[in-house]
Write an enzyme that holds these catalytic residues in place. Sequence first.
Site, PDB file in Angstrom:
ATOM      1  N   ASP A   1     -35.836  44.444 -37.439  1.00 41.13           N
ATOM      2  CA  ASP A   1     -34.733  45.066 -38.185  1.00 41.13           C
ATOM      3  C   ASP A   1     -33.954  44.027 -38.969  1.00 41.13           C
ATOM      4  OD1 ASP A   1     -35.220  47.613 -37.415  1.00 41.13           O
ATOM      5  OD2 ASP A   1     -33.666  47.697 -35.867  1.00 41.13           O
TER       6      ASP A   1
ATOM      7  N   LYS B   1     -32.922  48.202 -42.008  1.00 44.13           N
ATOM      8  CA  LYS B   1     -32.104  49.311 -42.501  1.00 44.13           C
ATOM      9  C   LYS B   1     -30.737  48.767 -42.842  1.00 44.13           C
ATOM     10  CE  LYS B   1     -34.046  52.523 -39.190  1.00 44.13           C
ATOM     11  NZ  LYS B   1     -34.057  52.144 -37.796  1.00 44.13           N
TER      12      LYS B   1
ATOM     13  N   MET C   1     -20.636  50.235 -36.006  1.00 45.96           N
ATOM     14  CA  MET C   1     -20.875  50.897 -37.300  1.00 45.96           C
ATOM     15  C   MET C   1     -19.634  51.643 -37.790  1.00 45.96           C
ATOM     16  SD  MET C   1     -24.655  52.414 -36.435  1.00 45.96           S
ATOM     17  CE  MET C   1     -24.225  52.860 -34.771  1.00 45.96           C
TER      18      MET C   1
END
Length: 259
Positions: free
Chosen positions: A36, A58, A172
């Site tokens: 990732d 991502k 996040m």
Amino acid sequence: MTQGRVYLVGAGPGDPDLLTVKALRCLENADVVVYDRLVSPEILELAPVGAARICVGKKPAHHPVPQEEINQLLVRLVKSNRQVVRLKGGDPFIFGRGSEEAMELARHGVPYEVVPGITAAQGCAAACNVPLTHRGLATGVRYLTGHCRQDADLDFDWDGLADPDTTLVVYMGRANIEEIAGKLMAHGLDGDLPVLVVCNGTTSRARQLVTSLSRVARDVSDSGFEGPVLFVIGHVASLASVMEPSDVTQEKIVASALG
Ligand SMILES: C[S@@+](CC[C@H](N)C(=O)[O-])C[C@H]1O[C@@H](n2cnc3c(N)ncnc32)[C@H](O)[C@@H]1O
């Protein structure tokens, strides 16, 4: 012939020294590493020179390789009897979609193993000398996502979350921190409650600030922080300066005396 296997490995929050011994062994024996965006280059270097490296990174609100394709890729790679390391930032089962990949592997009868990693909450808090629980300040800790699937509303149990005795760690959360802080205050948390904000925690690019719930959105927007950001909301955040090791404090005193 050795049977192929997928290792869902947690790479920790960034500092390669925070890898587990098992994660390091998996990397050193990997034929393929599927990684990732948040995995640091220093950690990728630990895989053998000849190992294939496939980035399926991502970015927030941007999914270059759809999750379904990542799942299929893992199944395909392991069928050619390779040792596949699926390397994810932090811990693979904490906001990492590792469980979705594990389910897909199980559905296809693919042998796999989960190797836990140090999650951002633990790594970042420790790097700032902040305990996530502390007698008299926090009786528990909760990890919360600050971003829901396809930007859906943050439909949380705000009354339950607004508990001054629980440390709330928001992953996040940067895009929604104004709403999150506002909802927590509307449901009873004090605007003066301390908040630790960590960006690129545990890496050489790490930055941090301590603010309050009422000021956090403005301070983060003014901070110029670039990179993944984590919020630690709760009384424990006030310990960031109290618990600074004495050698660091001494260095700061000397530096300010020297001007
Ligand atoms: C998709 S989640 C992955 C979490 C990961 N599985 C873990 O256990 O840490 C990504 C979020 O983790 C947090 N994060 C991960 N690494 C971080 C770091 N080094 N510094 C600050 N926040 C970090 C940020 O909130 C980021 O938006």
